[in-house]
Scaffold this active site. Structure first.
Site: not given
Length: 263
Positions: A8, A39-40, A67-68, A156, A181, A183
Protein backbone atom coordinates in the site's frame (compact mmCIF):
# COMPACT_ATOMS: atom_id res chain seq x y z
CA UNK A 1 8.90 -14.28 -14.64
CA UNK A 2 9.94 -12.23 -11.64
CA UNK A 3 7.20 -10.10 -10.15
CA UNK A 4 7.58 -7.22 -7.70
CA UNK A 5 4.49 -6.35 -5.68
CA UNK A 6 4.66 -3.07 -3.73
CA UNK A 7 2.53 -2.79 -0.59
CA UNK A 8 0.00 0.00 0.00
CA UNK A 9 1.55 3.25 -1.25
CA UNK A 10 0.67 5.85 1.38
CA UNK A 11 0.59 9.53 0.44
CA UNK A 12 3.44 11.61 -0.90
CA UNK A 13 6.11 9.86 1.21
CA UNK A 14 5.13 6.53 -0.35
CA UNK A 15 5.04 7.94 -3.86
CA UNK A 16 8.43 9.60 -3.37
CA UNK A 17 10.24 6.47 -2.23
CA UNK A 18 8.73 4.54 -5.15
CA UNK A 19 9.99 7.25 -7.48
CA UNK A 20 13.45 7.14 -5.92
CA UNK A 21 13.93 3.39 -5.56
CA UNK A 22 11.77 1.49 -8.03
CA UNK A 23 14.16 1.61 -10.99
CA UNK A 24 17.00 0.33 -8.83
CA UNK A 25 14.90 -2.54 -7.46
CA UNK A 26 13.84 -3.56 -10.95
CA UNK A 27 17.45 -3.58 -12.15
CA UNK A 28 19.00 -5.22 -9.10
CA UNK A 29 16.42 -8.02 -8.84
CA UNK A 30 15.75 -8.64 -12.53
CA UNK A 31 12.07 -7.72 -12.25
CA UNK A 32 9.81 -8.23 -15.26
CA UNK A 33 6.40 -7.17 -13.88
CA UNK A 34 5.57 -4.52 -11.26
CA UNK A 35 2.26 -4.43 -9.40
CA UNK A 36 1.38 -2.05 -6.55
CA UNK A 37 -1.55 -1.29 -4.29
CA UNK A 38 -2.22 2.43 -4.71
CA UNK A 39 -5.48 3.04 -2.85
CA UNK A 40 -3.81 5.29 -0.24
CA UNK A 41 -1.58 7.23 -2.63
CA UNK A 42 -3.61 10.48 -2.39
CA UNK A 43 -2.57 11.78 1.04
CA UNK A 44 -3.45 8.41 2.52
CA UNK A 45 -7.02 8.21 1.29
CA UNK A 46 -7.89 7.17 -2.26
CA UNK A 47 -6.24 7.71 -5.61
CA UNK A 48 -6.74 10.29 -8.36
CA UNK A 49 -6.39 9.83 -12.13
CA UNK A 50 -3.29 12.05 -12.11
CA UNK A 51 -1.64 9.96 -9.40
CA UNK A 52 -2.51 6.73 -11.19
CA UNK A 53 -0.86 8.06 -14.35
CA UNK A 54 2.16 9.18 -12.30
CA UNK A 55 2.58 5.68 -10.86
CA UNK A 56 2.22 4.11 -14.30
CA UNK A 57 4.91 6.47 -15.61
CA UNK A 58 7.27 5.30 -12.84
CA UNK A 59 7.10 1.77 -14.25
CA UNK A 60 4.22 0.19 -12.35
CA UNK A 61 2.29 -2.07 -14.72
CA UNK A 62 -0.90 -2.66 -12.72
CA UNK A 63 -2.36 -0.85 -9.69
CA UNK A 64 -4.70 -2.56 -7.24
CA UNK A 65 -6.88 -0.83 -4.66
CA UNK A 66 -9.40 -1.63 -1.91
CA UNK A 67 -11.90 0.02 0.40
CA UNK A 68 -10.57 3.54 -0.23
CA UNK A 69 -10.91 3.36 -4.01
CA UNK A 70 -13.95 5.70 -4.11
CA UNK A 71 -12.51 8.34 -1.73
CA UNK A 72 -11.68 10.66 -4.63
CA UNK A 73 -14.80 11.24 -6.71
CA UNK A 74 -12.83 11.84 -9.91
CA UNK A 75 -11.69 8.22 -10.02
CA UNK A 76 -15.26 7.24 -10.89
CA UNK A 77 -15.13 9.50 -13.95
CA UNK A 78 -11.73 7.99 -14.83
CA UNK A 79 -13.20 4.50 -14.87
CA UNK A 80 -16.32 5.52 -16.75
CA UNK A 81 -14.33 7.35 -19.44
CA UNK A 82 -12.39 4.14 -20.14
CA UNK A 83 -15.49 1.98 -20.49
CA UNK A 84 -15.40 0.43 -23.95
CA UNK A 85 -11.72 1.32 -24.47
CA UNK A 86 -9.56 -1.74 -23.67
CA UNK A 87 -6.37 0.24 -24.36
CA UNK A 88 -7.02 2.97 -21.79
CA UNK A 89 -4.47 3.13 -18.93
CA UNK A 90 -7.46 3.14 -16.57
CA UNK A 91 -7.92 -0.55 -17.38
CA UNK A 92 -4.70 -1.20 -15.44
CA UNK A 93 -6.16 0.43 -12.33
CA UNK A 94 -8.29 -2.15 -10.54
CA UNK A 95 -10.97 -2.03 -7.88
CA UNK A 96 -12.04 -5.16 -6.00
CA UNK A 97 -13.75 -7.66 -8.28
CA UNK A 98 -16.30 -8.70 -5.66
CA UNK A 99 -17.97 -5.29 -5.50
CA UNK A 100 -21.61 -5.10 -6.54
CA UNK A 101 -22.30 -5.75 -10.25
CA UNK A 102 -22.55 -2.67 -12.44
CA UNK A 103 -20.14 -0.47 -10.48
CA UNK A 104 -17.48 1.45 -12.46
CA UNK A 105 -14.13 -0.17 -13.02
CA UNK A 106 -12.72 -3.67 -13.28
CA UNK A 107 -11.47 -6.26 -10.81
CA UNK A 108 -9.10 -8.11 -13.10
CA UNK A 109 -6.55 -7.16 -15.74
CA UNK A 110 -5.01 -9.46 -18.34
CA UNK A 111 -1.91 -8.44 -20.23
CA UNK A 112 1.44 -9.60 -21.56
CA UNK A 113 4.98 -8.89 -20.44
CA UNK A 114 7.81 -9.99 -22.70
CA UNK A 115 5.18 -11.99 -24.62
CA UNK A 116 4.23 -13.90 -21.44
CA UNK A 117 0.51 -13.63 -20.58
CA UNK A 118 -0.40 -12.72 -17.02
CA UNK A 119 -3.46 -11.67 -15.03
CA UNK A 120 -3.89 -9.57 -11.90
CA UNK A 121 -6.95 -10.05 -9.70
CA UNK A 122 -8.11 -7.64 -6.98
CA UNK A 123 -10.39 -8.91 -4.18
CA UNK A 124 -11.65 -7.41 -0.91
CA UNK A 125 -12.40 -9.27 2.30
CA UNK A 126 -15.63 -9.12 4.27
CA UNK A 127 -14.56 -9.76 7.88
CA UNK A 128 -14.57 -6.46 9.86
CA UNK A 129 -15.16 -4.61 6.57
CA UNK A 130 -18.19 -3.38 4.66
CA UNK A 131 -20.42 -6.03 3.12
CA UNK A 132 -19.48 -7.05 -0.41
CA UNK A 133 -20.00 -10.15 -2.49
CA UNK A 134 -18.14 -13.32 -1.51
CA UNK A 135 -14.47 -12.92 -2.61
CA UNK A 136 -13.91 -16.69 -2.68
CA UNK A 137 -16.70 -17.35 -5.16
CA UNK A 138 -15.80 -14.20 -7.09
CA UNK A 139 -12.31 -15.64 -7.57
CA UNK A 140 -13.80 -18.91 -8.79
CA UNK A 141 -15.88 -17.10 -11.41
CA UNK A 142 -12.97 -14.99 -12.65
CA UNK A 143 -10.67 -18.00 -12.95
CA UNK A 144 -13.10 -19.65 -15.37
CA UNK A 145 -12.31 -16.98 -17.97
CA UNK A 146 -8.62 -16.29 -17.38
CA UNK A 147 -6.33 -17.96 -19.91
CA UNK A 148 -2.97 -16.88 -18.47
CA UNK A 149 -0.96 -19.30 -16.34
CA UNK A 150 0.54 -16.48 -14.26
CA UNK A 151 -2.20 -15.08 -12.03
CA UNK A 152 -1.43 -12.64 -9.21
CA UNK A 153 -4.06 -11.94 -6.53
CA UNK A 154 -4.25 -9.00 -4.11
CA UNK A 155 -6.67 -9.79 -1.26
CA UNK A 156 -7.36 -6.50 0.51
CA UNK A 157 -8.69 -7.56 3.88
CA UNK A 158 -8.60 -6.87 7.62
CA UNK A 159 -8.65 -10.37 9.10
CA UNK A 160 -5.49 -12.45 8.87
CA UNK A 161 -7.62 -15.60 8.90
CA UNK A 162 -9.48 -14.49 5.77
CA UNK A 163 -6.26 -13.70 3.91
CA UNK A 164 -4.63 -16.98 4.91
CA UNK A 165 -7.79 -18.86 3.94
CA UNK A 166 -7.75 -17.25 0.50
CA UNK A 167 -4.18 -18.43 0.01
CA UNK A 168 -5.09 -22.02 0.82
CA UNK A 169 -8.32 -21.82 -1.20
CA UNK A 170 -6.50 -20.72 -4.35
CA UNK A 171 -3.38 -22.83 -3.82
CA UNK A 172 -2.39 -24.50 -7.08
CA UNK A 173 -4.77 -22.34 -9.12
CA UNK A 174 -2.90 -19.01 -9.03
CA UNK A 175 0.70 -17.88 -8.85
CA UNK A 176 0.46 -15.72 -5.75
CA UNK A 177 -2.02 -14.50 -3.15
CA UNK A 178 -0.75 -11.49 -1.22
CA UNK A 179 -2.56 -9.58 1.49
CA UNK A 180 -2.87 -5.81 1.78
CA UNK A 181 -4.84 -3.28 3.87
CA UNK A 182 -3.46 -3.55 7.41
CA UNK A 183 -0.17 -1.78 6.51
CA UNK A 184 1.84 -4.05 8.83
CA UNK A 185 4.22 -6.48 7.08
CA UNK A 186 3.99 -10.09 8.22
CA UNK A 187 6.83 -12.62 8.32
CA UNK A 188 4.95 -15.65 6.98
CA UNK A 189 5.89 -15.61 3.30
CA UNK A 190 6.00 -19.10 1.81
CA UNK A 191 5.17 -21.16 -1.26
CA UNK A 192 2.20 -23.39 -0.48
CA UNK A 193 2.23 -27.09 -1.50
CA UNK A 194 0.30 -26.46 -4.73
CA UNK A 195 2.79 -23.86 -5.95
CA UNK A 196 1.07 -20.64 -4.85
CA UNK A 197 3.18 -17.97 -3.12
CA UNK A 198 1.47 -16.40 -0.11
CA UNK A 199 2.01 -13.69 2.51
CA UNK A 200 -0.66 -12.44 4.92
CA UNK A 201 0.25 -8.76 4.51
CA UNK A 202 2.92 -7.17 2.36
CA UNK A 203 3.04 -4.03 4.51
CA UNK A 204 2.93 -0.34 3.67
CA UNK A 205 5.10 1.78 1.42
CA UNK A 206 5.13 5.02 3.35
CA UNK A 207 5.98 6.57 6.75
CA UNK A 208 6.52 4.07 9.56
CA UNK A 209 6.98 6.78 12.21
CA UNK A 210 3.20 6.74 12.36
CA UNK A 211 0.14 4.64 13.11
CA UNK A 212 -0.35 2.78 9.81
CA UNK A 213 0.70 5.91 7.91
CA UNK A 214 -1.20 8.56 9.86
CA UNK A 215 0.42 11.03 12.30
CA UNK A 216 0.54 8.99 15.49
CA UNK A 217 -0.63 11.74 17.85
CA UNK A 218 -3.88 12.09 15.90
CA UNK A 219 -4.67 8.39 16.11
CA UNK A 220 -3.68 8.13 19.77
CA UNK A 221 -5.98 11.07 20.56
CA UNK A 222 -8.84 9.26 18.83
CA UNK A 223 -8.28 6.22 21.04
CA UNK A 224 -8.13 8.39 24.15
CA UNK A 225 -11.17 10.61 23.60
CA UNK A 226 -13.13 9.04 20.71
CA UNK A 227 -13.61 12.51 19.22
CA UNK A 228 -13.60 12.97 15.43
CA UNK A 229 -10.41 14.38 13.96
CA UNK A 230 -8.97 14.91 10.50
CA UNK A 231 -6.25 12.36 9.91
CA UNK A 232 -3.08 13.52 8.15
CA UNK A 233 -0.29 11.50 6.58
CA UNK A 234 2.91 11.24 8.60
CA UNK A 235 6.33 11.83 7.05
CA UNK A 236 9.05 10.05 9.05
CA UNK A 237 10.93 6.75 8.60
CA UNK A 238 9.75 6.13 5.05
CA UNK A 239 10.09 2.57 3.79
CA UNK A 240 9.16 0.68 0.65
CA UNK A 241 7.72 -2.72 1.52
CA UNK A 242 7.03 -5.38 -1.04
CA UNK A 243 7.56 -8.96 -2.12
CA UNK A 244 9.34 -10.53 -5.08
CA UNK A 245 7.76 -13.64 -6.53
CA UNK A 246 9.73 -15.80 -8.94
CA UNK A 247 7.53 -18.10 -11.01
CA UNK A 248 7.60 -20.60 -13.88
CA UNK A 249 6.24 -19.08 -17.10
CA UNK A 250 4.86 -22.36 -18.38
CA UNK A 251 3.00 -23.53 -15.27
CA UNK A 252 2.47 -20.29 -13.38
CA UNK A 253 3.68 -21.97 -10.20
CA UNK A 254 5.80 -19.92 -7.83
CA UNK A 255 9.35 -20.96 -7.13
CA UNK A 256 9.96 -18.48 -4.32
CA UNK A 257 8.66 -15.42 -2.51
CA UNK A 258 10.93 -12.97 -0.73
CA UNK A 259 10.12 -9.90 1.34
CA UNK A 260 11.68 -6.55 0.45
CA UNK A 261 11.98 -3.57 2.79
CA UNK A 262 13.88 -0.53 1.56
CA UNK A 263 14.40 2.47 3.85
Amino acid sequence: MRILFIGDIFGKPGRTIVKDRLAGLVKDHGIHLVIANGENSAAGFGITPALAEELFDLGIDVITTGNHVWDKREIIDYFEAADGNPHSPARRLLRPANYAPGLPGWGVYEGKKNDVPYAVMNLQGRVFMVANDDPFRAADQLLKNIQAKIIFVDIHAEATSEKVSMGWYLDGRVTAVVGTHTHIPTADERVLPGGTAHITDVGMTGPYDSVIGVKKELVIARFLNNMPARFEAATGDVRLCGVIVDCDDSTGHARSIDRVMVR
